[in-house]
Motif scaffolding. Sequence first.
Motif, PDB file in Angstrom:
ATOM      1  N   ASP A 265      31.034  30.600  34.078  1.00 43.44           N
ATOM      2  CA  ASP A 265      31.272  29.809  32.874  1.00 43.44           C
ATOM      3  C   ASP A 265      32.737  29.949  32.479  1.00 43.44           C
ATOM      4  OD1 ASP A 265      30.903  28.202  30.632  1.00 43.44           O
ATOM      5  OD2 ASP A 265      29.079  29.254  29.990  1.00 43.44           O
ATOM      6  N   TYR A 266      33.136  29.141  31.529  1.00 41.25           N
ATOM      7  CA  TYR A 266      34.519  29.160  31.071  1.00 41.25           C
ATOM      8  C   TYR A 266      34.738  30.289  30.068  1.00 41.25           C
ATOM      9  CZ  TYR A 266      34.994  24.695  33.389  1.00 41.25           C
ATOM     10  OH  TYR A 266      35.022  23.714  34.339  1.00 41.25           O
ATOM     11  N   VAL A 267      35.921  30.885  30.119  1.00 40.91           N
ATOM     12  CA  VAL A 267      36.250  31.956  29.185  1.00 40.91           C
ATOM     13  C   VAL A 267      36.572  31.360  27.823  1.00 40.91           C
ATOM     14  CG1 VAL A 267      37.131  33.444  31.008  1.00 40.91           C
ATOM     15  CG2 VAL A 267      38.717  31.915  29.815  1.00 40.91           C
ATOM     16  N   GLY A 268      36.608  32.224  26.808  1.00 39.84           N
ATOM     17  CA  GLY A 268      36.975  31.780  25.471  1.00 39.84           C
ATOM     18  C   GLY A 268      38.443  31.411  25.398  1.00 39.84           C
ATOM     19  N   ILE A 447      26.991  38.371  40.298  1.00 43.43           N
ATOM     20  CA  ILE A 447      28.411  38.164  40.019  1.00 43.43           C
ATOM     21  C   ILE A 447      28.580  37.399  38.714  1.00 43.43           C
ATOM     22  CG2 ILE A 447      30.523  37.009  40.820  1.00 43.43           C
ATOM     23  CD1 ILE A 447      29.690  37.536  43.660  1.00 43.43           C
ATOM     24  N   GLY A 448      29.564  37.800  37.938  1.00 40.58           N
ATOM     25  CA  GLY A 448      29.959  37.061  36.749  1.00 40.58           C
ATOM     26  C   GLY A 448      31.388  36.580  36.901  1.00 40.58           C
ATOM     27  N   VAL A 449      31.595  35.296  36.704  1.00 44.52           N
ATOM     28  CA  VAL A 449      32.923  34.710  36.886  1.00 44.52           C
ATOM     29  C   VAL A 449      33.331  33.976  35.618  1.00 44.52           C
ATOM     30  CG1 VAL A 449      34.372  33.197  38.293  1.00 44.52           C
ATOM     31  CG2 VAL A 449      32.431  34.393  39.345  1.00 44.52           C
ATOM     32  N   GLY A 450      34.497  34.328  35.098  1.00 47.85           N
ATOM     33  CA  GLY A 450      35.073  33.626  33.950  1.00 47.85           C
ATOM     34  C   GLY A 450      36.155  32.677  34.406  1.00 47.85           C
ATOM     35  N   LEU A 451      36.045  31.419  34.026  1.00 47.08           N
ATOM     36  CA  LEU A 451      36.949  30.378  34.522  1.00 47.08           C
ATOM     37  C   LEU A 451      37.948  29.936  33.468  1.00 47.08           C
ATOM     38  CD1 LEU A 451      34.437  27.969  36.319  1.00 47.08           C
ATOM     39  CD2 LEU A 451      35.621  29.956  37.255  1.00 47.08           C
ATOM     40  N   ASP A 452      39.117  29.579  33.947  1.00 46.21           N
ATOM     41  CA  ASP A 452      40.087  28.870  33.119  1.00 46.21           C
ATOM     42  C   ASP A 452      39.641  27.415  33.002  1.00 46.21           C
ATOM     43  OD1 ASP A 452      42.993  28.790  31.984  1.00 46.21           O
ATOM     44  OD2 ASP A 452      42.899  27.106  33.380  1.00 46.21           O
ATOM     45  N   GLU A 453      40.075  26.756  31.928  1.00 48.87           N
ATOM     46  CA  GLU A 453      39.635  25.369  31.705  1.00 48.87           C
ATOM     47  C   GLU A 453      40.066  24.424  32.823  1.00 48.87           C
ATOM     48  OE1 GLU A 453      43.409  24.130  28.803  1.00 48.87           O
ATOM     49  OE2 GLU A 453      41.350  24.095  28.034  1.00 48.87           O
ATOM     50  N   SER A 454      41.083  24.818  33.616  1.00 53.20           N
ATOM     51  CA  SER A 454      41.550  23.957  34.702  1.00 53.20           C
ATOM     52  C   SER A 454      40.689  24.078  35.959  1.00 53.20           C
ATOM     53  CB  SER A 454      42.998  24.311  35.055  1.00 53.20           C
ATOM     54  OG  SER A 454      43.091  25.641  35.549  1.00 53.20           O
ATOM     55  N   GLU A 455      39.776  25.037  35.991  1.00 49.03           N
ATOM     56  CA  GLU A 455      38.975  25.279  37.187  1.00 49.03           C
ATOM     57  C   GLU A 455      37.645  24.544  37.109  1.00 49.03           C
ATOM     58  OE1 GLU A 455      39.985  29.531  38.891  1.00 49.03           O
ATOM     59  OE2 GLU A 455      39.470  29.714  36.758  1.00 49.03           O
ATOM     60  N   VAL A 457      33.580  24.494  37.797  1.00 47.94           N
ATOM     61  CA  VAL A 457      32.422  25.388  37.904  1.00 47.94           C
ATOM     62  C   VAL A 457      31.742  25.248  39.256  1.00 47.94           C
ATOM     63  CG1 VAL A 457      30.113  25.868  37.011  1.00 47.94           C
ATOM     64  CG2 VAL A 457      31.997  25.475  35.425  1.00 47.94           C
ATOM     65  N   ALA A 458      31.466  24.003  39.675  1.00 50.65           N
ATOM     66  CA  ALA A 458      30.739  23.793  40.924  1.00 50.65           C
ATOM     67  C   ALA A 458      31.502  24.358  42.116  1.00 50.65           C
ATOM     68  CB  ALA A 458      30.481  22.295  41.117  1.00 50.65           C
ATOM     69  N   ALA A 459      32.816  24.180  42.120  1.00 45.02           N
ATOM     70  CA  ALA A 459      33.619  24.674  43.242  1.00 45.02           C
ATOM     71  C   ALA A 459      33.574  26.195  43.317  1.00 45.02           C
ATOM     72  CB  ALA A 459      35.067  24.193  43.089  1.00 45.02           C
ATOM     73  N   ILE A 460      33.660  26.844  42.178  1.00 38.60           N
ATOM     74  CA  ILE A 460      33.619  28.307  42.167  1.00 38.60           C
ATOM     75  C   ILE A 460      32.241  28.807  42.584  1.00 38.60           C
ATOM     76  CG2 ILE A 460      33.793  30.355  40.704  1.00 38.60           C
ATOM     77  CD1 ILE A 460      36.482  29.133  41.337  1.00 38.60           C
ATOM     78  N   GLN A 461      31.189  28.134  42.124  1.00 37.70           N
ATOM     79  CA  GLN A 461      29.836  28.556  42.505  1.00 37.70           C
ATOM     80  C   GLN A 461      29.641  28.482  44.016  1.00 37.70           C
ATOM     81  OE1 GLN A 461      27.604  25.892  39.954  1.00 37.70           O
ATOM     82  NE2 GLN A 461      27.050  27.563  38.540  1.00 37.70           N
ATOM     83  N   GLU A 462      30.246  27.480  44.647  1.00 38.45           N
ATOM     84  CA  GLU A 462      30.138  27.355  46.106  1.00 38.45           C
ATOM     85  C   GLU A 462      30.832  28.507  46.823  1.00 38.45           C
ATOM     86  OE1 GLU A 462      31.490  23.613  47.478  1.00 38.45           O
ATOM     87  OE2 GLU A 462      29.970  22.454  46.381  1.00 38.45           O
ATOM     88  N   GLU A 463      31.853  29.085  46.181  1.00 40.80           N
ATOM     89  CA  GLU A 463      32.603  30.175  46.805  1.00 40.80           C
ATOM     90  C   GLU A 463      31.859  31.507  46.757  1.00 40.80           C
ATOM     91  OE1 GLU A 463      36.436  30.539  45.065  1.00 40.80           O
ATOM     92  OE2 GLU A 463      36.992  28.441  45.396  1.00 40.80           O
ATOM     93  N   LEU A 464      30.858  31.622  45.893  1.00 48.69           N
ATOM     94  CA  LEU A 464      30.224  32.912  45.682  1.00 48.69           C
ATOM     95  C   LEU A 464      29.548  33.460  46.931  1.00 48.69           C
ATOM     96  CD1 LEU A 464      28.688  32.626  42.091  1.00 48.69           C
ATOM     97  CD2 LEU A 464      30.901  33.524  42.811  1.00 48.69           C
TER      98      LEU A 464
END
Length: 919
Positions: A265-268, A447-455, A457-464
Amino acid sequence: MKAHYAAVVLCVALAGCSTQPTQTLLKSDPYWVTGELNNGLKYHIYPDKEQPVSVRLLVHAGSLQENEQQKGYAHFVEHMAFNGSTNFSQNDVVSLFEQAGASFGADLNAYTSYQETLYKLDLPDNSQLEKAVTWLRDIGDGLSISEEEVEKEKGVILGEFRYSRKEDKPFAFKFYDHLIQDNQFAKHDPLGTKTSVSNVDAQGLKDFYQTWYQPQLTELVISGDITLSEAIPLVEEKFSSWKRGTTPFPNKKKHTTYNNNDFVDYVGGSESPSIGIVIDRGARVTTSHEQQHQLWLDEISQQLIQQRLSDVFVDAALPIQWAFSTSYLIEYQRYSITSVAFPTQHREQSQQQFFATLASLRDYGVTENELKVPLQEYTSYLEDVNSNWDKMNGIGHAEGKSVALVIDQKVQSQLDYIASMKVFLADLNVKTINRNLDRLLSSSYFIGVGLDESEDVAAIQEELSGLKSTFKKTGSKPLLVTASNAFSAPGKQGEIVSVKQINQDPSLQKWTLSNGVDVWYLRDSKAGNQVGVYYASQGGKAALDPSLFPATEVAVPVVIRSGVGDFTGPQLDAHLKRHDIQIYPFINFTHHGLEISAKKKGLAESFAALNAIMSDVKVDPAQLEAVKEEFAQNRSAYLATPLGEFTQMVNKNSYKSDSRHFMLEADDVKRVTAKEVEAIHHQLFQMRRNNTLVVVADINPLELKPLVRQYIASIPLEAIEAPEFTVAYQKNALPRVDVNVNTEDSSQYFLRVMSDNHTSQSAKDVFMDDMLQRILSRRLTSYVREELSLDYAPYAFSAAQDSEPSHDWFLGAQTAPENIDQIEIAIDKVITDILTGISEEETQVAAKQLVVDLNPIKDNPTQQAWFLSRYLIHGYGVNALMDIQGMADSISQEDMSQHAKDIFGSGSWTSKNVMRPKL
């Protein structure tokens, strides 16, 4: 054969015989005395000779006890405990205990959770114990819960939503929501919902209150300066009349299914991107030595993981916002969380480094040398158990007992703790810890991943899945290099040229050194094995040319990463930890220096390190670039938030661009060079501006003086004049900053009051500033929160720095958008009223609270050193700290009224600042 077979069958049938490891159960602290009244109320009393006195009332009912029509009722009832009862009228309970020296929020408070509600009151002595117990008894069945007070309190609780239930949730809050997704906790937020709070009525609250506030569901805790012969009759007198109810004790939810799926998910708003692994470590409750040893093994493993991650990232000159590995507790469950955060552009490299480091630790473990650091810490814990236990006061005992009651765990006895720790340390070796690292890092995880608004979600999930595959592979064997030599000895030592005994305290001495440094040594018999050291001087950013201000943002972390002498940054950190030494360099607006906490045996090494930091630091260009990226990530992320944007607007409206208080941006720091960092070190740490070393310890001065001569008097210092501390305010500032930028459904308002006619400052002024802050906060709470119900936590504080010839005060609140005009009028009224005078009662209450809050510093050598250092380098003297009560008593009502006029009167100017929701 048959007989043997039968014996084996019988053995297994009898629960395994010797095949199951023997569990050594924890032994309870015998000094806790527990009893039960006929009505079912349990009480727990810890008699102690030490002040203060603490009381707790634990009601085993929280949000899980609410039905669909009662969302938030448990929390609402908690608030009503402060709004009138049989023996206390509206908010009188707060005033009464403030007069005794307690502070609302810090000492007098409560919380509501899923399965309990806890009320707490910490008093400086036992003089108000009877009234404290009377109030807790009122909470039992004597709350007023009037319709009028309920309606008023709705505004306060809705204000609490604004503080704690933001739309722009921090990543940690989102992760928590992920964990409890679809279980009973997700459906029972202790605050309820805004709709349910808005629709509460007094009768509904009374129904919930009468159902769940019953003695058989309640426990009372009293600890501190009391005796059993005083406490037990008092409990019986007050609580025996509380009629037993019929509500059965609630079934505690100890076994809950949490969502252990990967989370992306996206970070604050102002947070950094991150990645972490989360491992389920089972039940939180510890019942045996074996479970305790496993907990300690996990703690040491996490400490080693965190240290290795930090070292690897620093050695690779990778920017990193944090690297941590720690336990995460949620109700009755314990997780292990390991995480790193980084600038967005370094995600791929950081993730690979993260998992490669964990794989290496899993497959090859740590070295004997790495284990020395936590081993030393735990050995120190054992050495200091008796003294630390003796120092624990009523507050510490009450807090520990309350947590134990909530999770149904024993409070362990001192002797049992020592016995358990001795067995643990006897068995602790590198083989044991590496086996635990292997088990820990080979466990199931998510795994927990915090994303920047420029990233994406789907792409990062595929990398896991790829990251997990990488983590399965055998890790690389580390090549760990350890420094063979410690710090170089100074070429020549200096001298102590004069010794002065300070009359106010026979244990306080002042030594003047040949290089101009003043050493103040306070011999404190309570310090035991602890040593507190502060080396500081006037200056800070005020001593620098504005062109170097950007470099101050990165100078300290760059040097920490780069190292000192023959040490790299990680090597220095490991070396200090092995000697149980913590050193924290700092550069503030008007002073700078180092804080050191150590044990007696580490004092010589601490002084050697201090000398090296003064004269032999390094600035690694690669580390400089990494730190600049860290700063750029943090500052850019913050300024992109509504609060950051608003803060920057206010800052630019307040200060000239060359002011040391002017907020810098990422681009300002990108241009910082290594030479500028070196220049800061030279201009701040190699110059003499009232340089002062404060040492607080229980050491013979004859043992301390040779170390001072060798390591402190030998520091080469150039004499230089004290800097100019005037603040470069923007005198043509707009009187009002009013913007629509907030993405939350709330508005921020604060009044800023400034004046620059404060030519001199004394210890008495410092005390009066503190007391005035307490008086203003008390008035704001009474008027804005309790009477008008406009905000949950209105505030007042002084932002002026030591030695600055100015006053700078903030009074503010966060409120519903439609109430912003009322908040402005209310705060204006508070200022107008304060100018008409401060009462004798307010002065006495604030003085007593101040004394109560300052007294504990006497038990902490490092805090004592900090206070003495602050007062000495800024010219306040030591008299006030040697006689805190006397200084507080010397401040009169007239003094406080005049002080308020000096700050808020005709010589000041104001700025009103409003952040509203976006249109």
